[in-house]
Design a protein around this motif. Structure first.
Motif, short mmCIF file in Angstrom:
data_model
loop_
_atom_site.label_atom_id
_atom_site.label_comp_id
_atom_site.label_asym_id
_atom_site.label_seq_id
_atom_site.Cartn_x
_atom_site.Cartn_y
_atom_site.Cartn_z
N LEU A 107 45.95 24.67 31.57
CA LEU A 107 45.55 25.65 32.77
C LEU A 107 44.47 25.15 33.87
O LEU A 107 44.63 25.25 35.02
CB LEU A 107 45.32 27.15 32.34
N LEU A 108 43.58 24.71 33.08
CA LEU A 108 42.20 24.37 33.90
C LEU A 108 42.71 23.07 34.79
O LEU A 108 42.65 22.89 35.97
CB LEU A 108 41.08 24.01 33.26
N VAL A 160 49.85 33.67 37.98
CA VAL A 160 50.19 33.53 36.80
C VAL A 160 51.73 33.00 36.33
O VAL A 160 52.00 32.25 35.58
CB VAL A 160 50.11 34.97 35.90
N CYS A 161 52.50 33.62 37.43
CA CYS A 161 53.98 32.67 37.18
C CYS A 161 53.98 31.60 37.48
O CYS A 161 54.81 30.73 36.64
CB CYS A 161 54.91 33.65 37.86
N ASP A 162 53.27 30.79 38.38
CA ASP A 162 53.34 29.51 38.71
C ASP A 162 52.73 28.70 37.63
O ASP A 162 53.08 27.56 36.85
CB ASP A 162 52.46 29.26 40.05
N LEU A 163 51.57 29.21 36.93
CA LEU A 163 50.85 28.71 35.89
C LEU A 163 51.88 28.68 34.64
O LEU A 163 51.76 27.57 33.76
CB LEU A 163 49.48 29.11 35.43
N THR A 164 52.62 29.68 34.35
CA THR A 164 53.29 29.73 33.14
C THR A 164 54.45 28.80 33.28
O THR A 164 54.67 28.09 32.40
CB THR A 164 54.14 31.15 33.24
N GLU A 165 55.11 28.77 34.58
CA GLU A 165 55.99 27.48 34.62
C GLU A 165 55.51 26.14 34.40
O GLU A 165 56.09 25.42 33.80
CB GLU A 165 56.91 27.86 35.93
N THR A 217 52.06 36.08 28.77
CA THR A 217 51.11 36.62 27.98
C THR A 217 50.00 35.77 27.44
O THR A 217 48.65 36.09 27.78
CB THR A 217 51.68 37.36 26.93
N ALA A 218 50.40 34.62 27.02
CA ALA A 218 49.30 33.45 26.73
C ALA A 218 48.53 33.10 27.96
O ALA A 218 47.22 32.78 27.92
CB ALA A 218 50.12 32.31 26.21
N VAL A 219 49.24 32.94 29.25
CA VAL A 219 48.54 32.68 30.32
C VAL A 219 47.34 33.83 30.62
O VAL A 219 46.35 33.40 31.18
CB VAL A 219 49.44 32.17 31.24
N SER A 220 47.95 34.78 30.76
CA SER A 220 47.07 35.89 31.26
C SER A 220 45.70 36.22 30.18
O SER A 220 44.62 36.25 30.81
CB SER A 220 48.02 37.13 31.14
N HIS A 221 46.04 36.06 29.22
CA HIS A 221 45.04 36.12 28.00
C HIS A 221 43.97 34.91 28.21
O HIS A 221 42.78 35.22 28.12
CB HIS A 221 45.78 36.06 26.75
N ILE A 269 47.86 37.78 42.19
CA ILE A 269 46.65 37.49 42.01
C ILE A 269 46.64 36.05 41.78
O ILE A 269 47.56 35.45 40.92
CB ILE A 269 46.26 38.24 40.70
N TYR A 270 45.79 35.20 42.51
CA TYR A 270 45.74 34.03 42.57
C TYR A 270 44.62 33.56 41.94
O TYR A 270 43.39 33.83 42.05
CB TYR A 270 45.84 33.24 44.06
#
Length: 122
Positions: free
Chosen positions: A51-52, A63-68, A75-79, A99-100
């Protein structure tokens, strides 16, 4: 009788008091050592590391961009982002309902760049 000494052992049992004192004066405090250990513990998770580096490359993602991007659940990304934001490693901004997330500051960017360089050096 000769005494065998390992390669990582001192050949003399008397420390260089001047070097010890000079080094001790420059050590991190116990509180700083604890904070550093916590920082590296946060960076030690593969999902959080991905993620970093995604934020390092993209600058800012939701979050949705990071998830993809990292192919893990939202859920894992948000946590992970909650932990990283609480630690001051990432920052966020709201745009309407979105939220970006971005790296919190240039020091985080430098730490990630140096870490990747270290991996490539070996």
């Amino acid at each position: 009788m000769d005494v065998l000494t390992g390669l990582d052992a001192c050949t003399t049992m008397e420390p260089d008091e001047d070097r010890v004192a000079a080094t001790r004066d420059r050590l991190v405090t116990p509180e700083e050592a604890t904070q550093l250990a916590e920082l590296f513990r946060l960076l030690g998770d593969p999902t959080r590391a991905q993620l970093l580096y995604a934020l390092l490359e993209a600058g800012e993602l939701c979050v949705c961009d990071l998830t993809e991007t990292v192919e893990v659940s939202d859920t894992a990304v948000s946590h992970a982002l909650r932990l990283l934001r609480t630690a001051g490693i990432v920052a966020s901004r709201r745009a309407g309902r979105m939220i970006y997330y971005r790296l919190a500051d240039v020091h985080v960017r430098m730490l990630l760049d140096l870490s990747r360089e270290h991996l490539r050096h070996g």
